[in-house]
Design a protein around this motif. Sequence first.
Motif, PDB file in Angstrom:
ATOM      1  N   PRO A 231       0.712  -1.121  -0.007  1.00 16.14           N
ATOM      2  CA  PRO A 231      -0.158  -0.080   0.004  1.00 16.14           C
ATOM      3  C   PRO A 231       0.895   1.297  -0.033  1.00 16.14           C
ATOM      4  N   PHE A 232       1.611   1.471  -0.840  1.00 17.15           N
ATOM      5  CA  PHE A 232       2.364   2.649  -1.441  1.00 17.15           C
ATOM      6  C   PHE A 232       2.155   3.128  -2.661  1.00 17.15           C
ATOM      7  N   LYS A 361       0.669 -19.683  12.995  1.00 18.27           N
ATOM      8  CA  LYS A 361      -0.331 -18.632  13.220  1.00 18.27           C
ATOM      9  C   LYS A 361       0.036 -17.437  13.718  1.00 18.27           C
ATOM     10  N   LYS A 362       1.128 -17.199  14.478  1.00 19.03           N
ATOM     11  CA  LYS A 362       1.453 -16.240  14.987  1.00 19.03           C
ATOM     12  C   LYS A 362       2.315 -15.243  13.652  1.00 19.03           C
ATOM     13  N   ILE A 363       3.026 -16.162  12.935  1.00 21.05           N
ATOM     14  CA  ILE A 363       3.619 -15.705  11.800  1.00 21.05           C
ATOM     15  C   ILE A 363       2.752 -15.024  10.809  1.00 21.05           C
ATOM     16  N   SER A 364       1.671 -15.498  10.469  1.00 23.22           N
ATOM     17  CA  SER A 364       0.582 -15.131   9.624  1.00 23.22           C
ATOM     18  C   SER A 364       0.289 -13.850  10.443  1.00 23.22           C
ATOM     19  N   SER A 365      -0.315 -13.850  11.456  1.00 22.43           N
ATOM     20  CA  SER A 365      -0.887 -12.652  12.239  1.00 22.43           C
ATOM     21  C   SER A 365       0.031 -11.521  12.237  1.00 22.43           C
ATOM     22  N   ASP A 366       1.328 -11.719  12.309  1.00 29.39           N
ATOM     23  CA  ASP A 366       2.407 -10.409  12.473  1.00 29.39           C
ATOM     24  C   ASP A 366       2.398 -10.001  10.969  1.00 29.39           C
ATOM     25  N   MET A 367       2.351 -11.005  10.031  1.00 32.04           N
ATOM     26  CA  MET A 367       2.211 -10.165   8.350  1.00 32.04           C
ATOM     27  C   MET A 367       1.088  -9.398   8.218  1.00 32.04           C
ATOM     28  N   ARG A 369      -0.734  -7.879  10.366  1.00 35.58           N
ATOM     29  CA  ARG A 369      -0.661  -6.542  11.001  1.00 35.58           C
ATOM     30  C   ARG A 369       0.185  -5.564  10.626  1.00 35.58           C
ATOM     31  N   TRP A 370       1.316  -6.199  10.125  1.00 35.21           N
ATOM     32  CA  TRP A 370       2.132  -4.997   9.242  1.00 35.21           C
ATOM     33  C   TRP A 370       1.785  -4.678   8.007  1.00 35.21           C
ATOM     34  N   ASN A 376       8.863   0.075   8.323  1.00 31.23           N
ATOM     35  CA  ASN A 376      10.460  -0.533   7.956  1.00 31.23           C
ATOM     36  C   ASN A 376      11.540  -0.277   8.721  1.00 31.23           C
ATOM     37  N   LYS A 377      10.995   0.542  10.060  1.00 27.57           N
ATOM     38  CA  LYS A 377      12.162   0.801  11.028  1.00 27.57           C
ATOM     39  C   LYS A 377      12.399  -0.442  11.906  1.00 27.57           C
TER      40      LYS A 377
END
Length: 459
Positions: A231-232, A361-367, A369-370, A376-377
């Motif tokens: 989304p940029f 599950k957490k990997i997918s959730s983190d992605m 959310r990002w 990118n910090k």
Amino acid sequence: MVSSSLEVKIISKCFVKPKTFPEKWKEPYHLTLMDHFLLSLHYIQKGLLFLKPSTPSEESDDAFKPKVFMETLLQKLKDSLATTLVQFYPLAGRLSTRKTDDASSYSVFVDCNNSPGAGFIHAKSDLSVGDIVGSKYVPLVVQSFFDHHKTVSHDGHTMSLLSIKVTELIDGVFIGLSMNHALGDGSSFWQFFNSLSDIFNSQEETTNKKLLCLKNPPIFREGSGPICSLPFTQPDHESICRTEAPVLKERMFHFSSETVRSLKSKANQECGTTTISSLQSLSAFVWRSITRSRRLPNDQETTCRLAAGNRSRMDPPLPTNYFGVYISLVKTIAKVGNLLENEFGWAALKLHQAVVEHTDKKISSDMDRWLKSPSNKLFSDTNLVHMGSSPWFNKYGSEFGMGKAVAVRSGYGNKVDGKVSAYPGREGGGSIDLEVCLLPEFMEALESDQEFMSLVSSS
């Protein structure tokens, strides 16, 4: 003190294409969401330092001829690179941006058709192997042993995605590899390095039929359209973060296999468990030591972050030779007072719990959310200790006709105060070398820390 980048002179530059072009070469290789996430990171820069073959006696018929040796080494490396790139074909391409139907988003892919190939550089220096490994701190000149200095992965639009720089020293050779981080993680980086070595050392004829005979060939994901869009609107300006590292002291600290085992035993004993790993124990020890050296108030927070591999955590799990970016940042936060006042095992257990909770599950959730709130910090956490790389990568397994490497060293890329990279000790057996980067005042304090230094040994 060895520090000037002017001590490395470029002799020649060229590009190397794959020896043959696979059918997939014609197709765009689209980046995943995680790949896009790393466009702001510097290239991975790791290299191996070798001693030149010893000079035989004057009576020997095959007396060592330095010029002939280097010419042969360079040509064989180029040929091996061309063969290796057949299997790792995206690394010979360039990045390209695809505008989507939505004007506020875009996606990035590798274009293999419009690229001169991977970079190959021959350089020379009047330094010796002893100048590199005998220095208390890693000399600044080591950064000049790599191509793509200070280059971020997004720059792969105009620069090679892979570059090998071969620097001839007085009595040695440094082979420095720079790879675009958006194309692969540390596991993929060393898979390529090891494959290049395997092909270099192969005694088989490299006919077309022999090109596919790697013991551990890379597996690239299949896919025909953009995997994701970001989304940029203006990727170079909005989403790409370029940071300048402060002046850091960089030093290698060696931990023997006995010390590593002792730390693991102590952490598990203090916590009444057997599940805390060697690396988690050593990471906890380093986190506490660096935090002590920073002399922070007890009510401040400090973060320890681990680069964790995701392949085995995916559902279903991915093979270890699945090429790409399959890592996540696993972190735990503590008040300085709690970290230092509790037993060492307390910190090790916190790191262990964070790793255990790092599931598919957490990997997918983190992605997800990002993607909703991109940032990118990556090194903005408070009072950070970042544990990167891995002592389990086969770094000393890459040989190029000069025997086992003397040392592993890295370039400028992605170094900040508190960045720690773990390498296998050269003698093996579970020993670990830590490359520690700190602000000068913190490094001085760490070197004066008796608890830390008492466990450091000479390699």
